[in-house]
Scaffold this motif. Structure first.
Motif, PDB file in Angstrom:
ATOM      1  N   PHE A 132     -18.448   8.247  -9.220  1.00 56.20           N
ATOM      2  CA  PHE A 132     -18.217   9.417  -9.062  1.00 56.20           C
ATOM      3  C   PHE A 132     -17.133   9.614  -8.106  1.00 56.20           C
ATOM      4  CE2 PHE A 132     -21.103   8.512 -11.927  1.00 56.20           C
ATOM      5  CZ  PHE A 132     -20.991   8.832 -12.910  1.00 56.20           C
ATOM      6  N   PRO A 133     -15.772  10.455  -7.809  1.00 58.47           N
ATOM      7  CA  PRO A 133     -15.573  10.918  -7.010  1.00 58.47           C
ATOM      8  C   PRO A 133     -15.359  12.669  -6.122  1.00 58.47           C
ATOM      9  CG  PRO A 133     -14.198  10.742  -8.252  1.00 58.47           C
ATOM     10  CD  PRO A 133     -15.488  10.040  -9.071  1.00 58.47           C
ATOM     11  N   ARG A 134     -15.903  12.785  -6.944  1.00 58.71           N
ATOM     12  CA  ARG A 134     -16.168  14.140  -6.331  1.00 58.71           C
ATOM     13  C   ARG A 134     -18.412  14.361  -6.920  1.00 58.71           C
ATOM     14  NH1 ARG A 134     -12.529  17.643  -9.264  1.00 58.71           N
ATOM     15  NH2 ARG A 134     -12.387  15.596 -10.929  1.00 58.71           N
ATOM     16  N   VAL A 135     -18.879  15.267  -6.414  1.00 60.89           N
ATOM     17  CA  VAL A 135     -20.409  15.987  -6.363  1.00 60.89           C
ATOM     18  C   VAL A 135     -20.639  16.969  -6.203  1.00 60.89           C
ATOM     19  CG1 VAL A 135     -22.495  15.128  -5.548  1.00 60.89           C
ATOM     20  CG2 VAL A 135     -21.335  13.186  -5.539  1.00 60.89           C
ATOM     21  N   GLY A 141     -18.205  15.179 -12.878  1.00 58.88           N
ATOM     22  CA  GLY A 141     -19.215  14.260 -13.391  1.00 58.88           C
ATOM     23  C   GLY A 141     -20.564  14.366 -13.041  1.00 58.88           C
ATOM     24  N   ALA A 142     -21.223  14.949 -11.381  1.00 55.75           N
ATOM     25  CA  ALA A 142     -22.329  15.045 -10.754  1.00 55.75           C
ATOM     26  C   ALA A 142     -22.712  15.554  -9.805  1.00 55.75           C
ATOM     27  CB  ALA A 142     -21.897  13.133 -10.168  1.00 55.75           C
ATOM     28  N   ILE A 154     -24.195  10.698 -19.334  1.00 53.80           N
ATOM     29  CA  ILE A 154     -25.622   9.341 -18.975  1.00 53.80           C
ATOM     30  C   ILE A 154     -27.118  10.733 -19.165  1.00 53.80           C
ATOM     31  CG2 ILE A 154     -26.760   8.129 -17.351  1.00 53.80           C
ATOM     32  CD1 ILE A 154     -24.155   7.183 -16.291  1.00 53.80           C
ATOM     33  N   GLY A 155     -26.796  11.844 -18.377  1.00 56.78           N
ATOM     34  CA  GLY A 155     -28.294  12.554 -18.352  1.00 56.78           C
ATOM     35  C   GLY A 155     -28.383  12.932 -17.598  1.00 56.78           C
ATOM     36  N   GLU A 156     -29.549  13.102 -17.207  1.00 60.37           N
ATOM     37  CA  GLU A 156     -30.086  13.592 -15.439  1.00 60.37           C
ATOM     38  C   GLU A 156     -31.216  12.686 -15.168  1.00 60.37           C
ATOM     39  OE1 GLU A 156     -32.711  17.557 -16.252  1.00 60.37           O
ATOM     40  OE2 GLU A 156     -31.054  18.630 -16.379  1.00 60.37           O
ATOM     41  N   ILE A 171     -21.554  16.242   0.419  1.00 56.99           N
ATOM     42  CA  ILE A 171     -22.000  14.976  -0.484  1.00 56.99           C
ATOM     43  C   ILE A 171     -20.169  15.266  -1.111  1.00 56.99           C
ATOM     44  CG2 ILE A 171     -22.721  13.534  -2.153  1.00 56.99           C
ATOM     45  CD1 ILE A 171     -25.585  15.509  -1.908  1.00 56.99           C
ATOM     46  N   LYS A 172     -19.961  14.111  -0.853  1.00 57.61           N
ATOM     47  CA  LYS A 172     -18.206  14.078  -0.887  1.00 57.61           C
ATOM     48  C   LYS A 172     -18.216  13.011  -2.569  1.00 57.61           C
ATOM     49  CE  LYS A 172     -15.752  15.212   0.730  1.00 57.61           C
ATOM     50  NZ  LYS A 172     -14.530  16.693   1.110  1.00 57.61           N
ATOM     51  N   GLN A 173     -19.172  11.626  -2.434  1.00 55.26           N
ATOM     52  CA  GLN A 173     -18.755  11.089  -3.654  1.00 55.26           C
ATOM     53  C   GLN A 173     -20.605  10.666  -3.914  1.00 55.26           C
ATOM     54  OE1 GLN A 173     -15.628   8.708  -3.118  1.00 55.26           O
ATOM     55  NE2 GLN A 173     -16.776   7.177  -2.088  1.00 55.26           N
ATOM     56  N   ALA A 174     -20.510  10.262  -5.160  1.00 58.64           N
ATOM     57  CA  ALA A 174     -21.394   8.877  -5.681  1.00 58.64           C
ATOM     58  C   ALA A 174     -21.336   7.730  -5.785  1.00 58.64           C
ATOM     59  CB  ALA A 174     -22.920  10.106  -6.490  1.00 58.64           C
TER      60      ALA A 174
END
Length: 435
Positions: A132-135, A141-142, A154-156, A171-174
């Protein structure tokens, strides 16, 4: 400065099925898009005055496939295969970006003229991560809220935060990835501030390190670290587990369970080695302001008879970790050419030919020390010759306290004496984090 923190996830069984399904769909899409690129390459690589009618089909040559054309085809892919509608769009685009980077590394050489290997088709289970490129940004999406990671579609998922995220880092990405013992998330953290390196008037200690197989490393002041040999110690256990795996029927539940045991043993060995590397790296960085190491051709050394032992100690991984820790702490590292460091005398510079079996350096000038210690001293001398900052701070005396010189005659005018290498006990207390 960029850091990567990895945390264990605790997904529900339904979420595990969703994560595995995403990985399989992304694998199929990778193979299809790679096939498009290879088909275009095969159809256009013939010379202009001939055509490879035997090996290539006849027909219209397809347009060149790149990231932008394949990303624009994602909409059509979702229409033909509705399962892809359940995957977050950014994850599919990141999957295409990975392929595009691998493709360019293969076709385009770097500054040194080297190219990567050809991208390969992935078999089941090869793609076990997606990004996920953005958090924590609008319309992403994250989202990480406390110890809960909210993922689109997906959910939590509960995150086991075994250490806090540093203050001031964004946090940049996950990246969600699967390992032998479960699912993990890797957060890419960015801090706009860059740690300041030591100024030349503050460098007070320096050393050279010689890595080897008999001793993991030896410093210029005579301290050595023993080789842990984690893989060697686990070989008998791995051999037993792999014999049991060979007796299982492929595709059966017993085969899957035994394969998981083998994978967990390999993962445990890798984690032991990585933890050891971080302990040694922090010990060196906390002890010295400048660390001079040797630029080894590890890939070439790994083709020799000692390949298993060389891959077990993992010099390349250790040197990368040491340099990363040094940057984080504001310390200096320098790589030098290792040729001749074991042969040349660190006191008088005379060549003393010796085989690998001879572990003691004995020179006609009277210097008798350990072979690896002599090499570490030579590395430190070469580091002085290459580093103008250290030379100015040490030899011109511009406000520096001066570097401690070992008393074996390697760097000063003292009379050489017979010395033994002292071992450092690295069954350590927890290393101290750098400020």
């Amino acid at each position: 400065m960029l850091l990567t923190y990895q945390f264990k996830l605790n997904p529900t069984p339904e979420q595990v099925v969703t994560l595995e399904t995403w990985g399989e769909l992304l694998r199929r899409h990778w193979n299809y898009t790679l096939g498009e690129r290879l088909d275009w390459l095969r159809r256009t690589r013939s010379q202009i005055d001939r055509c490879s009618l035997v090996s290539e089909p006849i027909g219209k040559i397809p347009d060149r496939a790149d990231y932008y054309t394949q990303a624009s085809d994602l909409k059509r892919t979702k229409e033909l295969f509705p399962d892809y509608k359940n995957i977050y769009a950014d994850c599919q685009q990141q999957n295409l970006l990975r392929l595009d980077k691998a493709w360019k590394r293969w076709l385009t050489p770097d500054k040194k003229g080297k190219r990567g290997g050809r991208p390969r088709f992935k078999k089941r289970g090869d793609i076990s991560s997606f990004t996920f490129p953005r958090v924590n940004s609008p319309k992403t999406g994250a989202h990480l809220v406390g110890s809960v990671l909210k993922l689109s579609k997906i959910g939590e998922i509960e995150v086991i935060l075994h250490r806090p995220i540093p203050d001031g880092f964004e946090i940049k990405q996950a990246t969600i990835l699967s390992k032998a013992d479960g699912w993990y998330v890797s957060f890419s953290l960015e801090d706009k501030t860059v740690p300041a390196l030591l100024s030349r008037d503050k460098i007070t200690t320096a050393t050279g390190i010689d890595v080897g197989l008999e001793k993991f490393l030896t410093t210029a002041d005579g301290q050595s670290v023993e080789v842990p040999q984690y893989y060697r110690k686990a070989q008998s256990k791995l051999a037993r587990q792999q014999r049991q795996l060979a007796r299982k029927i492929k595709g059966s539940k017993n085969h899957s369970q035994q394969s998981s045991k083998v994978a967990k043993t390999h993962l445990h060995v890798a984690r032991q080695r990585k933890e050891f590397h971080y302990h040694v790296a922090h010990w060196l960085v906390n002890s010295y302001d400048l660390i001079v190491f040797e630029n080894l051709n590890i890939r070439g050394l790994a083709r020799t008879r000692q390949a298993l032992s060389i891959l077990d100690v993992a010099w390349g991984a250790f040197l990368e970790i040491m340099q990363a820790v040094a940057v984080k702490c504001g310390k200096l590292t320098l790589g030098v050419d290792p040729r001749g460091t074991s042969i040349n005398c660190s006191s008088c510079g005379e060549r003393v030919e010796k085989t690998l079996a001879i572990r003691v350096h004995s020179c006609s000038c009277g210097l008798v020390i350990d072979r690896d210690w002599n090499s570490a001293l030579n590395l430190l001398k070469r580091g002085f010759a290459l580093s103008e900052v250290v030379r100015a701070s040490v030899f011109e005396g511009e406000g520096s306290v001066g570097l401690p010189i070992p008393g074996c005659g390697g760097l000063g005018d003292t009379q050489p004496v017979k010395q033994q290498v002292s071992y450092v006990n690295l069954r350590y207390s927890r290393y101290i984090a750098c400020n």
